[in-house]
Structure formats: structure tokens, C-alpha cells
Design a protein around this motif. Structure first.
Motif, short mmCIF file in Angstrom:
data_model
loop_
_atom_site.label_atom_id
_atom_site.label_comp_id
_atom_site.label_asym_id
_atom_site.label_seq_id
_atom_site.Cartn_x
_atom_site.Cartn_y
_atom_site.Cartn_z
N GLY A 150 -16.49 -18.01 15.56
CA GLY A 150 -15.81 -18.01 14.26
C GLY A 150 -16.21 -16.90 13.27
N MET A 151 -17.43 -16.72 13.11
CA MET A 151 -17.71 -15.79 12.22
C MET A 151 -17.92 -14.15 12.82
SD MET A 151 -21.38 -17.43 10.58
CE MET A 151 -22.06 -17.66 12.19
N GLN A 152 -17.28 -14.14 13.93
CA GLN A 152 -17.22 -12.81 14.67
C GLN A 152 -15.77 -12.32 14.56
OE1 GLN A 152 -19.09 -13.09 18.58
NE2 GLN A 152 -20.89 -13.53 17.83
N GLN A 153 -15.07 -13.05 13.97
CA GLN A 153 -13.54 -12.53 14.12
C GLN A 153 -13.35 -11.35 13.08
OE1 GLN A 153 -12.26 -14.51 16.16
NE2 GLN A 153 -13.52 -16.27 16.01
N VAL A 154 -12.62 -10.23 13.61
CA VAL A 154 -12.56 -9.09 12.83
C VAL A 154 -10.94 -8.60 12.81
CG1 VAL A 154 -14.80 -8.38 13.18
CG2 VAL A 154 -13.11 -7.84 15.01
N THR A 155 -10.73 -7.79 12.04
CA THR A 155 -9.29 -7.38 12.02
C THR A 155 -9.37 -5.74 12.16
OG1 THR A 155 -8.74 -9.05 10.87
CG2 THR A 155 -7.35 -7.14 10.61
N ASN A 156 -8.87 -4.96 12.89
CA ASN A 156 -8.86 -3.68 13.19
C ASN A 156 -7.72 -2.95 12.65
OD1 ASN A 156 -11.43 -3.83 14.37
ND2 ASN A 156 -10.45 -4.04 16.32
N LYS A 157 -7.57 -1.88 11.93
CA LYS A 157 -6.28 -1.39 11.59
C LYS A 157 -6.44 0.09 11.70
CE LYS A 157 -6.30 -2.01 6.98
NZ LYS A 157 -5.87 -2.52 5.56
N VAL A 158 -5.21 0.67 11.94
CA VAL A 158 -4.88 1.99 12.22
C VAL A 158 -3.51 2.26 11.56
CG1 VAL A 158 -4.55 3.91 13.77
CG2 VAL A 158 -6.16 2.09 14.32
N ILE A 159 -3.65 3.14 10.43
CA ILE A 159 -2.55 3.71 9.70
C ILE A 159 -2.08 4.83 9.95
CG2 ILE A 159 -1.72 4.02 7.15
CD1 ILE A 159 -3.97 1.98 6.46
N HIS A 160 -0.88 5.05 10.27
CA HIS A 160 -0.37 6.44 10.43
C HIS A 160 0.69 6.78 9.41
CE1 HIS A 160 1.09 10.31 12.38
NE2 HIS A 160 2.15 9.52 12.33
N LYS A 161 0.53 7.79 8.69
CA LYS A 161 1.48 8.20 7.47
C LYS A 161 1.79 9.80 7.94
CE LYS A 161 -0.30 4.93 4.32
NZ LYS A 161 -0.79 4.72 2.90
N ASP A 162 2.97 9.97 7.73
CA ASP A 162 3.55 11.57 7.70
C ASP A 162 4.83 11.81 6.94
OD1 ASP A 162 5.87 11.88 9.82
OD2 ASP A 162 4.44 10.28 10.54
N ARG A 163 4.91 12.89 6.41
CA ARG A 163 6.08 13.41 5.71
C ARG A 163 6.44 14.81 6.44
NH1 ARG A 163 5.12 13.70 -0.35
NH2 ARG A 163 5.83 11.60 -0.54
N GLY A 164 7.74 14.65 6.69
CA GLY A 164 8.42 15.84 7.28
C GLY A 164 9.89 16.62 6.40
N LEU A 165 9.70 17.83 6.44
CA LEU A 165 10.61 18.48 5.86
C LEU A 165 11.35 19.38 6.65
CD1 LEU A 165 12.11 18.76 2.91
CD2 LEU A 165 10.62 20.57 2.44
N THR A 166 12.66 19.30 6.79
CA THR A 166 13.46 20.27 7.84
C THR A 166 14.26 21.01 6.89
OG1 THR A 166 13.23 18.66 9.54
CG2 THR A 166 15.09 20.47 9.72
N LEU A 167 14.20 22.34 7.08
CA LEU A 167 15.42 23.19 6.33
C LEU A 167 16.35 23.84 7.24
CD1 LEU A 167 12.49 25.27 4.15
CD2 LEU A 167 14.03 23.22 3.53
#
Length: 312
Positions: free
Chosen positions: A245-262
Motif C-alpha cells: 500500500g505504501m508503494q503506490q505511485v503515480t506517473n505523469k507525462v505531459i505533452h504541450k505544443d502550440r502550432g502556427l500555420t501561415l
């Protein structure tokens, strides 16, 4: 006369940014506290509802986990990120008319994990794990060990199994272990002697250190005689135990991107901006049989924004 306008603008910019960070921190802490209180009370209500709707006499434990979004003023995308808020609650609901039972996983003490039950972005997940099981030992195993007697906080040393007797209040109740605390009196049936019910017995835990296993019942032995075999409730024998019970963990991967098309043609110029934010959150549940992971993917993509500028 010296003009201090430039210095004033610099000071406003520096201290203004610092003030925004402080306000953002206070806002985040306030939201986190409010969410924790909400999850804590919801876990209690879920455990209470589960226990009240069950005919089984056991502790019903609910471990509630929510991946909650928090704003972050320091985030360059102004999106913030999610943080796990969790709480657990256990309720025992019993009228003592039903005896405890370990015959099936449903009747064995267990804990229900609830993940994101009210999120509009992902489907909730409910998982049940047993937290203990019975382990039967020869009655002599209680000899030369410390024990906890019912209603007594200090450990009591049981020198030999001959100090104990099988006790059964009535024919329908489970058999218990009675400890005779005054060994100088040869027969407690003829003369009063101090005695008490055996609650738990000291063992060396598999994970190290000392723990006490509760006595569940006597499986072999006649009333009035020393017990032949005793069933103990072992909290290391379930799918989950205290160490796991003390070994429970949470892994998190965050992907953020911003794109601009002209784009440009003979009549106009246009630009399309897209902002994407995807959070991959994995809750790692350590069980006796290995990892049982629950994965959630939160996508907070914003609608694309288009700007058009005519050339004429």
C-alpha cells in the motif's frame, strides 16, 4: 531634474510578476485544500453507502483518487496541469447477527479503489482488492509469545498453551481462546481466577519488525481444553498489504505544443493557431501478483483560432 519613469516601469514589471506568482501560489494551495476536503468527504460517503447496503459484516474501505486540474500562472501556455488528490475511508457496519466469513473474495476484508468517478473527460474505473486472509496454525504457536488481550493495552506474555482454554459463549458463536492469567490456581472451574479473551498474538512480520495477528477463531479443540488449531487474520496474505500500500505511485507525462500555420494568396493572408495539451497519467497499484496499472489520458485541446487579413 532626473526622470525616474524608466526605473518605475522596471520596478512595476519586476514586483508585478512577483505578486502574480504569490497570488497564483495562494490560489493553487486554496484549491488543493478545497479539493482534498471534497475527496475526503466523498470517500467517507462512498464507504458508508457501501457498508450500509451490504449484508456482510466486514470493514468496507474505499480509496478514492481524482486527477484534478489546477491553474498555473507560471505556465507559458496558461493551461496548468493535473494533480492527484486522494483519500481513503473504512466503515464497519454490523449488527453482530452475521459472523465474519473468509470463504469468498466478497466476504474477505477488501479495499475498493475508485478512479476519477465524475470526470467528464475519462471513464471511471473501480477495482477491488483483498487486504487479508486466514492463516491456520497449531495452537501451540501462541506459547512463549507476547499477546494482546481484549480490553488490555499492555502485552501479556503467554508462557505455555496450557494457560489457555477454548471458550464458546453459546453454541452459535465462534470459538475463542481464553487466557488463564493466574497459573497458580489449578482449576478455574472450582476457584475464581483472572482470565481474558486472546485478541492477537505477536509475530515476526515477513516485511520486517513485529506485528500482531488477530485471532479469528479456534478451528480445532474442545471447549474447556487447550486449542488444537487457531485461525489468525493475516494482513500480509491478501492481494494488498501495508507494505504494498505504501508503494503506490503515480506517473505523469505531459505533452504541450502550440502550432502556427501561415497561408497567403492574391487576396488575403491568414494564420491558424492551434494549442494542444495532453496529459498521460498512470496510477501504479502494487499487488501481490505484480503491478495493476490504471491509465488515463486527458486531452485539453483548444479550438483552432484563425486570423484573416485582406490585402486590399
Amino acid at each position: 531634474m532626473v526622470d525616474h519613469k524608466g526605473q518605475s516601469l522596471v520596478e512595476v514589471a519586476v514586483f508585478g510578476s512577483f505578486l502574480l506568482l504569490v497570488l497564483g501560489f495562494l490560489l493553487s494551495q486554496g484549491l488543493q485544500y478545497n479539493y482534498y476536503q471534497e475527496v475526503k468527504m466523498e470517500a467517507f460517503r462512498r464507504a458508508l453507502r457501501t457498508a450500509a447496503g451490504s449484508s456482510i459484516s466486514k470493514q468496507h474501505t474505499v480509496d478514492l483518487r481524482k486527477d484534478v486540474h489546477f491553474p498555473d500562472p507560471s505556465d507559458m501556455f496558461a493551461l496548468g496541469q493535473r494533480t492527484e488528490i486522494r483519500s481513503s475511508s473504512g466503515i464497519i457496519w454490523s449488527n453482530n447477527s452475521n459472523q465474519l466469513d473468509f470463504q469468498t473474495p466478497e466476504t474477505t476484508p477488501s479495499s475498493q479503489y475508485v478512479f476519477n468517478p465524475d470526470s467528464p473527460l475519462v471513464s471511471p474505473v473501480y477495482k477491488n482488492y483483498t487486504t487479508s486472509d486466514l492463516e491456520i496454525h497449531d495452537g501451540r504457536i501462541i506459547s512463549q509469545r507476547n499477546a494482546i488481550l481484549n480490553g488490555v493495552t499492555e502485552p501479556y506474555y503467554v508462557g505455555d498453551v496450557s494457560q489457555t482454554r477454548v471458550y464458546q459463549p453459546d453454541p452459535l458463536s465462534t470459538k475463542q481462546v481464553m487466557v488463564l492469567m493466574n497459573t497458580l490456581i489449578p482449576d478455574c472451574e472450582e476457584e475464581y481466577c483472572e482470565k481474558d479473551i486472546l485478541g492477537s498474538v505477536e509475530y515476526n512480520a515477513n516485511r520486517g519488525g513485529i506485528q500482531y495477528w488477530p485471532v479469528f477463531n479456534v478451528t480445532q479443540g474442545e471447549v474447556g481444553q487447550p486449542p488444537g488449531a487457531i485461525a489468525f487474520q493475516n494482513d500480509e496474505a491478501g492481494q494488498l498489504n501495508k507494505t504494498l500500500g505504501m508503494q503506490q505511485v503515480t506517473n505523469k507525462v505531459i505533452h504541450k505544443d502550440r502550432g502556427l500555420t501561415l497561408n497567403e494568396n492574391a487576396d488575403m493572408r491568414s494564420s491558424i493557431e492551434a494549442l494542444n495539451n495532453v496529459e498521460h497519467i498512470e496510477h501504479v497499484i502494487m499487488t501481490r501478483d505484480g503491478e495493476d496499472n490504471q491509465i488515463f489520458e486527458f486531452g485539453d485541446a483548444e479550438p483552432s483560432k484563425t486570423w484573416i487579413t485582406p490585402k486590399n
